[in-house]
Design a protein around this motif. Sequence first.
Motif, short mmCIF file in Angstrom:
data_model
loop_
_atom_site.label_atom_id
_atom_site.label_comp_id
_atom_site.label_asym_id
_atom_site.label_seq_id
_atom_site.Cartn_x
_atom_site.Cartn_y
_atom_site.Cartn_z
N THR A 291 0.98 -1.17 -0.04
CA THR A 291 0.25 -0.06 0.00
C THR A 291 0.76 1.42 -0.15
O THR A 291 1.88 1.13 0.54
N PRO A 292 0.41 2.31 -0.71
CA PRO A 292 1.34 3.57 -0.75
C PRO A 292 1.14 4.21 0.90
O PRO A 292 2.08 4.99 0.96
N ARG A 293 0.11 3.88 1.61
CA ARG A 293 -0.19 4.83 2.95
C ARG A 293 -0.77 3.76 3.64
O ARG A 293 -1.77 3.39 3.47
N LEU A 294 -0.41 3.61 5.11
CA LEU A 294 -1.20 2.67 6.13
C LEU A 294 -1.04 3.90 7.22
O LEU A 294 -0.02 4.43 7.63
N VAL A 295 -2.38 3.98 7.80
CA VAL A 295 -2.56 4.83 9.05
C VAL A 295 -3.08 3.84 10.04
O VAL A 295 -4.27 3.38 9.84
N HIS A 296 -2.60 4.13 11.26
CA HIS A 296 -2.93 3.36 12.22
C HIS A 296 -3.75 4.24 13.40
O HIS A 296 -2.93 5.24 13.79
N THR A 297 -5.15 4.14 13.87
CA THR A 297 -5.55 5.00 14.79
C THR A 297 -5.69 4.32 16.29
O THR A 297 -6.45 3.09 16.33
N PRO A 298 -5.03 4.76 17.29
CA PRO A 298 -5.04 4.07 18.48
C PRO A 298 -6.31 4.04 19.28
O PRO A 298 -6.79 3.17 19.90
N ILE A 299 -7.37 5.08 18.81
CA ILE A 299 -8.75 5.02 19.93
C ILE A 299 -9.50 3.73 19.27
O ILE A 299 -10.22 3.30 20.31
N ASP A 300 -9.34 3.45 17.97
CA ASP A 300 -10.40 2.19 17.81
C ASP A 300 -9.48 1.13 17.15
O ASP A 300 -9.80 0.03 16.98
N ASP A 301 -7.96 1.16 17.11
CA ASP A 301 -7.11 0.16 17.32
C ASP A 301 -7.51 -0.46 15.60
O ASP A 301 -7.36 -1.47 15.42
N VAL A 302 -7.55 0.53 14.73
CA VAL A 302 -7.85 0.10 13.33
C VAL A 302 -6.68 0.68 12.47
O VAL A 302 -6.29 1.61 12.67
N THR A 303 -6.37 -0.18 11.42
CA THR A 303 -5.29 0.36 10.57
C THR A 303 -5.93 0.46 9.10
O THR A 303 -6.55 -0.41 8.54
N ARG A 304 -5.96 1.82 8.59
CA ARG A 304 -6.49 1.92 7.27
C ARG A 304 -5.44 2.04 6.10
O ARG A 304 -4.13 2.57 6.55
N LEU A 305 -5.79 1.69 5.01
CA LEU A 305 -5.07 1.30 3.74
C LEU A 305 -5.37 2.20 2.61
O LEU A 305 -6.83 2.02 2.52
N GLU A 306 -4.50 2.70 1.94
CA GLU A 306 -4.87 3.35 0.81
C GLU A 306 -4.41 2.50 -0.36
O GLU A 306 -3.47 1.96 -0.51
N SER A 307 -5.39 2.31 -1.29
CA SER A 307 -5.20 1.39 -2.57
C SER A 307 -4.39 0.17 -2.43
O SER A 307 -3.45 0.04 -2.79
N PRO A 308 -4.84 -0.74 -1.29
CA PRO A 308 -4.24 -1.78 -1.01
C PRO A 308 -4.05 -2.98 -2.12
O PRO A 308 -5.16 -3.05 -2.84
N ASN A 309 -3.05 -3.51 -2.20
CA ASN A 309 -2.84 -4.77 -3.29
C ASN A 309 -2.55 -5.71 -2.22
O ASN A 309 -1.38 -5.78 -1.64
N VAL A 310 -3.08 -6.95 -2.26
CA VAL A 310 -2.87 -8.01 -1.05
C VAL A 310 -2.84 -9.10 -2.12
O VAL A 310 -3.30 -9.71 -3.12
N LYS A 311 -1.72 -10.04 -1.80
CA LYS A 311 -1.52 -11.35 -2.33
C LYS A 311 -1.52 -12.45 -0.93
O LYS A 311 -1.01 -12.19 0.00
N LEU A 312 -2.30 -13.38 -1.49
CA LEU A 312 -2.46 -14.29 -0.30
C LEU A 312 -2.20 -15.68 -0.76
O LEU A 312 -2.16 -16.08 -2.10
N ARG A 313 -2.15 -16.54 0.08
CA ARG A 313 -1.41 -17.80 -0.06
C ARG A 313 -2.33 -18.90 0.61
O ARG A 313 -2.44 -18.78 1.83
N ASP A 314 -3.15 -20.05 0.21
CA ASP A 314 -4.01 -20.66 1.06
C ASP A 314 -3.02 -21.80 1.44
O ASP A 314 -1.92 -22.08 1.23
N ASP A 315 -3.68 -22.94 2.21
CA ASP A 315 -2.94 -24.16 2.76
C ASP A 315 -2.68 -24.81 1.69
O ASP A 315 -1.49 -25.48 1.92
N GLY A 316 -2.99 -24.94 0.33
CA GLY A 316 -2.55 -25.81 -0.61
C GLY A 316 -1.56 -25.11 -1.35
O GLY A 316 -1.05 -25.80 -2.39
N GLY A 317 -0.96 -24.11 -0.90
CA GLY A 317 0.12 -23.35 -1.85
C GLY A 317 -0.41 -22.50 -2.97
O GLY A 317 0.23 -21.98 -3.68
N ARG A 318 -1.75 -22.51 -3.25
CA ARG A 318 -2.28 -21.59 -4.10
C ARG A 318 -2.16 -20.05 -3.88
O ARG A 318 -2.37 -19.90 -2.77
N HIS A 319 -2.00 -19.37 -4.87
CA HIS A 319 -2.00 -17.79 -4.94
C HIS A 319 -3.10 -17.29 -5.22
O HIS A 319 -4.04 -17.63 -6.07
N TRP A 320 -3.55 -16.08 -4.38
CA TRP A 320 -4.65 -15.38 -4.70
C TRP A 320 -4.33 -13.91 -4.71
O TRP A 320 -3.21 -13.56 -3.97
#
Length: 194
Positions: free
Chosen positions: A69-98
């Motif tokens: 992500t180009p920018r990650l922001v964490h606010t302590p009041i709600d303990d939430v991290t906000r992301l701008e234009s996130p790109n996520v790569k996931l790997r499952d238990d079988g090794g497949r990519h998402w």
Amino acid sequence: MQLPRPGFRTWLFLLLLVLGGGLALLDSRNDGTPGPVPQDAAGEPDYYLEDVEATRFDAEGYPHQRLITPRLVHTPIDDVTRLESPNVKLRDDGGRHWTARAERGRLETGGNPLILSGDVRLEAPEEHWQLTTQELHYDADTGHAWSETPATLSQPPQSMQGERFDAWLHDNRARLTDNVRGHHPPATDEDPEP
């Protein structure tokens, strides 16, 4: 009377003095401070990071979630991290990519679940299918992705639409429910007979 000519050391000292002054002037123009502090309804952040590439590892030590992500922001009041234009790569238990991407994202308290919103796309490159929706939740612990907003699941030339979507990445299962509609063009012969 003629004044003595300045020596090598004097010229070197003057040159270093001029160079130092020039560098100080350039440094004062760019003080290295990042952009403005992000503002949010949850209050002022306790930290924010720019140009982030973060990787989460599973219990066995394998990388199973990579977030860019180009920018990650964490606010302590709600303990939430906000992301701008996130790109996520996931790997499952079988090794497949998402892959998943969106306009915005949130990591809830403790970093789970991940909520993507705004033109969300979840893709299974090996299976050649893609999901599009407006909001997608992903539980990294269970590998469950779901959307409670209208979703379109496509594997060209086929596509299906529904009001709710669920996928269990570790089991390689997906389900559309509520008002499901599909487009399945008939198979065509590649080589028609003469």
